[in-house]
Design an enzyme around this catalytic site. Structure first.
Site, PDB file in Angstrom:
ATOM      1  N   TYR A 193       9.672  12.749  10.655  1.00 19.31           N
ATOM      2  CA  TYR A 193       9.191  13.192  12.066  1.00 19.31           C
ATOM      3  C   TYR A 193      10.371  13.595  12.670  1.00 19.31           C
ATOM      4  CZ  TYR A 193       6.707  14.316  16.129  1.00 19.31           C
ATOM      5  OH  TYR A 193       6.070  15.185  17.170  1.00 19.31           O
ATOM      6  N   SER A 223       0.716  -1.021  -0.082  1.00 16.40           N
ATOM      7  CA  SER A 223       0.209  -0.001   0.051  1.00 16.40           C
ATOM      8  C   SER A 223       0.982   1.136   0.088  1.00 16.40           C
ATOM      9  CB  SER A 223      -0.669  -0.040   1.314  1.00 16.40           C
ATOM     10  OG  SER A 223      -1.414   1.199   1.442  1.00 16.40           O
TER      11      SER A 223
END
Length: 185
Positions: free
Chosen positions: A185, A172
């Site tokens: 991050y 995916s």
């Protein structure tokens, strides 16, 4: 190799690829029939696995559906039967190797050799890397990576002996996005 020859080879390959793609626009490739093929789809209870099952059902394949969610896999199986497919549904936790191997043996004995394996089961955690708990990371690896290896090991030998079969692995873009987010991050 000479850089000039490398460039020449690259350009020749590029031109050939574009010409081939152009020809295929007007001369479509004949699609393989999957009618009557025995197809096993992991993660068939919802999402991409469910949609994949519907497409194979419309093409008159025989289906073996696996999912950890009993209600989801049964709903998918019922809809595929309405579409005209022969369907067997199994509740299988793809994070457990022993359960995969046990279910695979049952499928081989009771139904037959799988000719198309669709490794679709997957889990994802939406949290960033530091917020993701260790057991969640382990589960992602067990389902998203190891399960694909265990199912392929269970069914590939028969495909090779029969000289017939396909293994499809679904990944995916959402997983890529979350992984990129975790790293960035």
């Amino acid at each position: 190799m000479n850089p000039f020859l490398e460039l020449l080879l690259f350009l020749a390959t590029l031109i050939y690829s574009y010409l081939e793609a152009f020809v295929k626009l007007f001369v479509p490739v004949k699609r393989k029939s999957v009618s009557g093929e025995l197809v096993l789809i992991t993660g068939a209870g919802h999402g991409v696995g469910r949609a994949t099952a519907f497409e194979f059902a419309k093409r008159h394949s025989r289906l073996v559906l696996w999912d950890i969610n009993k209600h989801g896999v049964e709903d998918t199986a019922a809809e595929c039967e309405r579409l005209g497919a022969t369907v067997q549904a199994f509740v299988v936790d793809c994070s457990k190797r022993e359960e995969i191997y046990s279910a695979a043996e049952k499928v081989k004995k009771e139904i037959g050799d799988i000719s198309i394996l669709v490794n679709n089961a997957g889990v994802i955690t939406a949290a960033d890397l530091l917020s993701t708990q260790d057991h969640q990371v382990e589960r992602m690896f067990e389902v998203n990576i190891l399960a694909h290896i265990w199912t392929t090991r269970a069914f590939l030998p028969a495909m090779m002996n029969n000289n017939h079969g396909h293994v499809v692995t679904v990944a995916s873009a959402a997983g890529h996005f979350v992984t990129s987010y975790m790293v960035a991050y």
